[in-house]
Scaffold this motif. Structure first.
Motif, short mmCIF file in Angstrom:
data_model
loop_
_atom_site.label_atom_id
_atom_site.label_comp_id
_atom_site.label_asym_id
_atom_site.label_seq_id
_atom_site.Cartn_x
_atom_site.Cartn_y
_atom_site.Cartn_z
N GLN A 243 14.02 47.89 39.21
CA GLN A 243 14.75 48.79 38.13
C GLN A 243 15.29 47.62 36.97
OE1 GLN A 243 14.56 52.02 38.10
NE2 GLN A 243 13.54 51.65 39.97
N GLU A 244 15.76 46.76 37.62
CA GLU A 244 16.24 45.38 36.74
C GLU A 244 14.99 44.88 35.85
OE1 GLU A 244 18.72 41.38 36.91
OE2 GLU A 244 18.61 42.60 38.63
N SER B 91 5.12 33.27 36.91
CA SER B 91 5.35 34.22 38.19
C SER B 91 6.55 33.63 38.86
CB SER B 91 4.02 34.22 39.19
OG SER B 91 3.64 32.76 39.67
N GLY B 92 7.09 34.29 39.81
CA GLY B 92 8.18 33.53 40.46
C GLY B 92 9.29 34.57 40.78
N TYR B 93 10.40 34.32 41.22
CA TYR B 93 11.32 35.14 41.39
C TYR B 93 12.05 35.56 40.09
CZ TYR B 93 16.44 36.47 41.81
OH TYR B 93 17.89 37.22 41.77
N GLN B 94 12.22 34.73 39.10
CA GLN B 94 12.41 34.91 37.80
C GLN B 94 11.63 34.18 36.74
OE1 GLN B 94 16.63 35.15 37.58
NE2 GLN B 94 16.67 32.84 36.70
N VAL C 9 12.92 37.47 32.63
CA VAL C 9 12.62 38.50 33.20
C VAL C 9 12.72 38.33 34.93
CG1 VAL C 9 10.67 40.21 33.62
CG2 VAL C 9 11.22 39.15 31.53
N LYS C 10 13.20 39.23 35.75
CA LYS C 10 13.39 39.27 37.13
C LYS C 10 12.19 39.76 37.75
CE LYS C 10 16.56 40.33 40.90
NZ LYS C 10 17.85 40.93 41.14
#
Length: 564
Positions: A48-49, A192-195, A75-76
């Motif tokens: 959602q985030e 890419s990544g966690y955020q 972006v998360k």
């Protein structure tokens, strides 16, 4: 002596073993049931985030496209589980954001001759009445361990989750009323990544708006790359868009064609924005120059000091100004020279660089032998440009009775705007005063309003004048009052540069001032705060008055606030 066995400690050992076994079973059960449930909830919230972040990224793209400069968004893309001492988490999910599906937005069956600037029509005609703009889609691809969130796409402002039927997250910006806004995406983004931290960089911001209509009897068409089918575009993306006739399958795979109502003027805004990682270098080059337009009139008269300012604007394929481009001005007229400033020696040719507004500026300077002549501006450093890369100015001595300010012909040259004559607060009408500084009366016969929005793109929200049963345009106090009233219920005057006739011509006597009122903007639903400016590069609204002798006077208004 005979010793007897002792088993008193066995019950303690058995109890400890049973307790340990119970703990292991509880931890295993927690690992198998509770940990996935908790991590699934974390991933759901992260999704959602991330969807909200993608909408924010879309907003940054649109803001950058509108001239707000470089912007940054985080972006998360993944999710982060809490640490667990005796339990095990899956690997932290790492989603990605990327540009994908390269394609072309094609604007077809268009005619630019209705635009305020002559060069637009010539450019569109040279392109075969078809304009192509390369673009890409923006995709967020989650990679969760427990949740199966769909990819999220951004296309022409429309944000949606890519299920069997798209779930909208933000509305489209392609077609709104009579405005076509094409925002193309460039760059090779793959983060890419966690955020991930991303940057939106303007390649060409749509600071200019041009007017187009259909070239032939068919509709204006917009063909664009998409993963959605024509039904999705009709029923979801463009649902409720009044000017859209239909959406059909496009001529190329993975495209649709939007058909717009014909025989209408449309305001076209096109921009290109590069998407890249915050720490990455830009890869997209400036588009360069494509054509020139005149920012001063084609026919100009010398000022009282025998000089006149000539301005040509260099534009790219997106119809937006480009800076630091070479423009060569030259003339063969006897007695006329060109200079870029009073400190430079006049010559019959000058090469100048376009400024931040895309304007290349020279002064034409005449001596006593000059009568009339032409000046040609060419995009580049030579004089062999195509028709759209050249514009000409005709310079002449002022005629008797002319104010000679280089802003039209005889009558237009006598008219000047009056400082501090606009409203001090926001207003639903365009109001300003003009003065006849010449020695003869002038007669206003026609008018037009356009919204170039060069400093405030919000001015383009002005699309009509409508005051119901009262005159929309009044020119009063200068001698003989004039007015224009669009008859009928719901009819209006468009502000797309269309020229309209006054029902009663206005006469402004020599030495007199007249008040000009144009009302009400968008039927009273729009209020602007504005003031007068002498520089067309700062014009958000341009009012053009046409006089009986065919000359014109342009009034430039700079908008400081928009309230709709």
């Amino acid at each position: 002596m005979e010793w007897r066995g002792d088993n008193r400690g066995q019950s303690v050992q058995v109890g400890a073993i049973l307790l340990f076994a119970t703990l292991i079973i509880a931890l295993s059960t927690y690992q198998v049931t509770v940990v996935p449930e908790e991590n699934s909830r974390i991933e759901f919230d992260a999704y959602q985030e991330a969807s909200g972040d993608i909408v924010e990224l879309r907003n940054s793209v649109l803001s950058t496209a509108a001239g707000d400069g470089v912007r940054g968004v985080t972006v998360k893309t993944g999710a982060q589980y809490p640490p667990r001492i005796f339990l095990v988490n899956s690997l932290q999910p790492r989603g990605s954001v990327e540009t994908t599906n390269p394609g072309t937005v094609t604007l077809g069956n268009i005619n630019g001759s209705v635009s305020q600037f002559e060069g637009v029509g010539e450019y569109v005609q040279e392109e075969g009445n078809v304009l192509d703009y390369p673009t890409k889609l923006l995709r967020f691809e989650p990679d969760y361990n427990y949740e199966s969130g769909a990819d999220t796409y951004v296309t022409n402002g429309f944000v949606y989750r890519d299920y069997d039927r798209p779930i909208p997250r933000a509305s489209q910006t392609l077609i709104r009323g009579n405005t076509i806004t094409i925002t193309t995406i460039a760059g090779n983004l793959d983060e890419s990544g966690y955020q991930t931290s991303l940057t939106t960089v303007p390649v060409s911001a749509h600071v200019n708006t041009v007017t187009v209509t259909n070239e032939s009897a068919g509709p204006v068409t917009v063909t664009l790359p998409t993963r959605l089918n024509a039904t999705d575009w009709n029923d979801t993306v463009l649902a409720g868009s009044e000017k859209v006739k239909n959406v059909t399958r496009g001529p190329r795979p993975d495209t649709v064609t939007v058909q717009l109502e014909g025989n209408r003027n449309y305001e076209l805004k096109v921009a290109e924005v590069e998407l890249k990682g915050a720490n990455d270098d830009g890869e997209v080059n400036d588009p360069g120059g494509r054509y020139l337009v005149r920012q001063t009139d084609e026919y100009v008269t010398l000022n009282s000091d025998d000089r006149v300012r000539l301005v040509a604007e260099a534009r790219d394929i997106f119809n937006n100004p480009q800076s630091n481009l070479a423009v060569k001005f030259n003339t063969s007229a006897a007695g006329l020279d060109l200079t870029t400033s009073t400190g430079l020696s006049p010559a019959d040719n000058q090469i100048v660089r376009s400024n931040a507004e895309g304007n290349a500026v020279v002064w034409a300077v005449a001596n006593d032998t000059f009568d009339s002549g032409t000046v040609t501006a060419t995009l580049g450093t030579d004089t062999s440009g195509t028709d759209v890369e050249q514009v000409t100015f005709t310079v002449s001595e002022p005629q008797a009775g002319s104010g000679g300010d280089g802003d039209g012909g005889t009558s237009g040259g006598q008219i000047s705007d009056v400082d501090d004559s606009t409203p001090t607060d926001e207003d639903t009408a365009l109001v300003f005063d003009i003065e006849n500084t010449g020695s003869s009366d002038v007669t206003v016969t026609n008018f037009s309003v356009s919204t170039p929005g060069r400093q405030n793109s919000g001015a383009s929200s002005l699309n009509k004048l409508n005051h119901h049963n009262s005159p929309e345009v009044k020119i009063t106090g200068g001698g003989t009052d004039g007015s224009a009233d669009e008859p009928g219920n719901g009819n209006d005057f468009d502000t797309d540069g269309t020229t309209y006739s006054l029902d009663t011509d206005a006469v402004i006597e020599s030495g007199s001032q007249a008040s000009v009122t144009m009302q009400k903007m968008n039927s009273g639903d729009l209020q602007l705060t504005y003031d007068l400016t002498d520089d067309s590069a700062n014009a958000d609204v341009t009012v053009t008055l046409t006089f009986e002798d065919g000359s014109t006077k342009e009034i430039y208004l700079r908008v400081t606030n928009v309230n709709s």
